[in-house]
Design a protein around this motif. Structure first.
Motif, short mmCIF file in Angstrom:
data_model
loop_
_atom_site.label_atom_id
_atom_site.label_comp_id
_atom_site.label_asym_id
_atom_site.label_seq_id
_atom_site.Cartn_x
_atom_site.Cartn_y
_atom_site.Cartn_z
N UNK A 149 0.82 -1.22 0.00
CA UNK A 149 0.00 0.00 0.00
C UNK A 149 0.85 1.27 0.00
N UNK A 150 2.13 1.13 0.25
CA UNK A 150 3.01 2.30 0.28
C UNK A 150 3.39 2.71 -1.14
N UNK A 151 3.90 3.92 -1.24
CA UNK A 151 4.30 4.43 -2.56
C UNK A 151 5.50 3.65 -3.08
N UNK A 152 5.69 3.73 -4.37
CA UNK A 152 6.79 2.99 -5.01
C UNK A 152 8.16 3.47 -4.52
N UNK A 153 8.24 4.73 -4.08
CA UNK A 153 9.50 5.27 -3.61
C UNK A 153 9.85 4.77 -2.20
N UNK A 154 8.81 4.28 -1.46
CA UNK A 154 9.02 3.78 -0.10
C UNK A 154 9.30 2.28 -0.15
N UNK A 155 10.53 1.92 -0.26
CA UNK A 155 10.92 0.51 -0.41
C UNK A 155 10.73 -0.25 0.90
N UNK A 156 10.76 -1.57 0.83
CA UNK A 156 10.56 -2.45 1.97
C UNK A 156 11.78 -3.33 2.17
N UNK A 157 12.22 -3.47 3.44
CA UNK A 157 13.33 -4.34 3.78
C UNK A 157 12.81 -5.42 4.73
N UNK A 158 13.41 -6.60 4.65
CA UNK A 158 12.93 -7.66 5.51
C UNK A 158 13.91 -8.80 5.70
N UNK A 159 13.55 -9.65 6.66
CA UNK A 159 14.30 -10.88 6.94
C UNK A 159 13.39 -12.04 6.59
N UNK A 160 13.67 -12.74 5.51
CA UNK A 160 12.83 -13.83 5.04
C UNK A 160 12.79 -14.98 6.05
N UNK A 161 13.90 -15.20 6.74
CA UNK A 161 13.98 -16.30 7.71
C UNK A 161 12.98 -16.10 8.86
N UNK A 162 12.86 -14.86 9.33
CA UNK A 162 11.99 -14.56 10.48
C UNK A 162 10.65 -13.96 10.08
N UNK A 163 10.43 -13.75 8.77
CA UNK A 163 9.20 -13.11 8.29
C UNK A 163 9.00 -11.75 8.95
N UNK A 164 10.07 -10.97 8.98
CA UNK A 164 10.07 -9.65 9.60
C UNK A 164 10.33 -8.61 8.53
N UNK A 165 9.42 -7.61 8.40
CA UNK A 165 9.52 -6.63 7.32
C UNK A 165 9.26 -5.22 7.85
N UNK A 166 9.95 -4.25 7.23
CA UNK A 166 9.80 -2.84 7.61
C UNK A 166 9.81 -1.96 6.36
N UNK A 167 8.95 -0.93 6.37
CA UNK A 167 9.08 0.12 5.38
C UNK A 167 10.40 0.87 5.64
N UNK A 168 11.03 1.33 4.62
CA UNK A 168 12.25 2.09 4.80
C UNK A 168 11.97 3.38 5.56
N UNK A 169 10.82 4.00 5.27
CA UNK A 169 10.46 5.24 5.97
C UNK A 169 10.21 4.98 7.45
N UNK A 170 9.57 3.86 7.78
CA UNK A 170 9.31 3.51 9.19
C UNK A 170 10.62 3.20 9.91
N UNK A 171 11.52 2.55 9.20
CA UNK A 171 12.81 2.17 9.75
C UNK A 171 13.61 3.42 10.13
#
Length: 550
Positions: A149-171
């Motif tokens: 749902x975030x804009x294309x400029x707001x990328x997402x980072x995550x850990x696939x092993x732990x299923x943990x994800x964050x917006x770059x802006x939130x981070x």
């Protein structure tokens, strides 16, 4: 040689050769060689074990300093796995944070490809850039919104092993601590934790293993609840309020007000143009003036009140149903549509009106361990000294449920001067015999100050020459002024035990008269019951006869 070390609360003495019959609290092996030991308790450590670990370290995953400790098995707040080693690093301050030695000392890794891999304090593992095709399936652990749902400029980072994800802006925006937060006056520390907990703001479970916490007050908040826009933001259209589990939306048009709703704080009708917030979901009764939000007490969650010292109270919305809850201070019902102070313990039913919270104990009753609180117009309470109902001012001990007329207090002034009458007034029972013997349900007796109906059983201030009668409530200011000069009006209590107060003669007379009247009334009711039982028997027989004929 003795040293004072953070690992133990007593000084540790140096021992050249440890007792081989005892073991090291750190490694668990039997003592050999140079050792440190406590002379007060059986606590021993190899010198090599103590020297191997730094007394205090700064961890990347926690903002407070950590100190070395030996403790029983627990879970690590970084990797969430069980700590099997006897050595552990724990927070030096009030946080409950603890970690493996290796997790606490984990070095910060700076990756050359920062656009694709980031090390962040919210998670043990490095976070990698998530492919745009995978964003539809993942949720940001901070804002709890779909990453797609975030804009294309707001990328997402995550850990696939732990299923943990964050917006770059939130981070980037999440702080390590919150100072002067509207919900809680203490500093709130960001902390990761391995177990489930409930948010003290919305009441829901915290499932993301992240929270903002005050260890000293045992207060925990969802990251989302802690970071939600407050009413202080001028452009805030939606806020999170600690008293309600749902978000509150600013009322945008008059149609949203419905049928003159009341503010849950002040109970006044919410009307434009006063800025008002309402529940954004299905709680149609929850409306809150913006001005009332600002006026609510700053320390509103998890605090102790003199009326209920055993448990913590918080401002909350009581369950919206037909069950009427009672304020333990004034003993009146609490409207379930309004905010109230409520005990945080599930089985405890203690509640307070917002206004009754402001009434604080201030008057000492000789022989009683608690201070008394002056309250006005409390229903269905009787004075513990004279037995007469308390219709007006009453001195009340809320924890002990003890109630005393102001005029029955031993230190109450026997004579006062008041602007309502030219001559002094003396404290006494009613001087008229017919008043004391009358049925108060049918007869009416009046106060000469306010010219309103009064209770003839209560003590009055009376002028013999003029036959002038004044209720205590009408000359209250003069009574309290003299009472405050008495030695019994103190901030500290000198006696710890509750003693039986001495009932004066005129109180005994009142109780005896009341006792006689109650006995007489009981006889009348018993006679009526026999008469009714006879009529009931006759009617029953007629019904049976009619039934047989039919």
């Amino acid at each position: 040689m003795k040293i004072q070390h953070v690992i133990h609360h007593h000084p540790l003495s140096f021992i050249e050769q440890g007792n081989t019959m005892r073991w090291c609290e750190g490694c668990g092996e039997y003592l050999m060689g140079p050792t440190y030991g406590c002379r007060y308790c059986p606590y021993f450590l190899h010198k090599s074990c103590l020297d191997e670990h730094k007394a205090e370290v700064q961890c990347f995953f926690h903002p407070c300093p950590l100190t070395i400790s030996t403790q029983s098995k627990a879970d690590c707040f970084v990797c969430f796995k069980q700590i099997t080693s006897n050595f552990v690093y724990k927070c030096k301050l009030s946080c409950r944070f603890r970690a493996h030695v290796e997790c606490a000392l984990k070095p910060v890794v700076e990756y050359s490809d920062e656009e694709y891999t980031i090390q962040h304090f919210t998670h043990l593992h490095p976070l990698k850039l998530v492919d745009s095709n995978q964003k539809d399936e993942v949720i940001c652990s901070i804002c709890e919104e779909l990453c797609s749902s975030s804009s294309s400029s707001n990328s997402t980072y995550g850990c696939m092993e732990c299923k943990f994800f964050l917006h770059k802006s939130c981070m980037k925006s999440i702080p390590r601590q919150l100072i002067n937060h509207r919900i809680h006056p203490c500093t709130l520390i960001f902390i990761t934790f391995p177990f489930w907990d409930e948010c003290d703001c919305c009441g829901e479970r915290i499932v993301s293993h992240m929270r903002f916490s005050c260890g000293a007050c045992d207060l925990n908040l969802h990251v989302k609840c802690a970071l939600f826009p407050t009413i202080d933001s001028e452009d805030a259209k939606e806020i999170q309020h600690f008293s309600h589990p749902h978000t509150l939306a600013l009322v945008q048009n008059n149609e949203e007000y419905g049928s003159e709703p009341r503010c849950v704080a002040c109970a006044q009708i919410c009307l434009p143009p006063a800025p008002t917030f309402r529940c954004s979901r299905s709680c149609n009764h929850f409306f809150l003036h913006k001005s009332c939000y600002v006026k609510l007490p700053y320390k509103s969650i998890n605090f102790k009140h003199p009326f209920h010292p055993g448990h913590s109270l918080t401002i909350t919305s009581l369950p919206y149903n037909h069950h009427i809850r009672t304020c333990y201070a004034c003993c009146r019902g609490i409207d379930s549509t309004l905010l109230a102070y409520s005990c945080r313990e599930y089985e405890c039913k203690f509640n307070l009106h917002l206004d009754c919270y402001k009434a604080l104990p201030s008057i000492t009753f000789s022989g009683h361990q608690h201070l008394l609180t002056l309250l006005e117009k409390t229903p269905d309470l009787s004075c513990h000294l004279c037995g007469v109902k308390c219709y007006n001012f009453v001195l009340r001990c809320v924890p002990c449920d003890i109630n005393i007329h102001l005029q029955c207090l031993p230190s109450a002034p026997k004579t006062i001067k008041h602007k309502s009458h030219l001559y002094p007034l003396t404290l006494t029972k009613s001087p008229f015999e017919y008043e004391l013997n009358s049925n108060e349900e049918n007869d009416e007796f009046y106060c000469d100050v306010c010219e309103q109906k009064r209770n003839q059983r209560e003590l009055i201030y009376y002028c013999v020459d003029c036959k002038f009668i004044a209720e205590v409530k009408c000359v209250f200011s003069a009574v309290l002024q003299l009472l405050s000069k008495d030695e019994s009006f103190d901030e500290e209590i000198t006696k710890d035990n509750v003693t039986q107060p001495k009932i004066q003669n005129w109180h005994v007379e009142n109780l005896q008269q009341k006792h006689i009247k109650l006995h007489k009334r009981r006889k009348e009711l018993k006679a009526k019951m026999k008469e009714i039982e006879g009529e009931l028997g006759d009617v029953t027989k007629e019904i049976e006869t009619t039934t047989d004929l039919l």
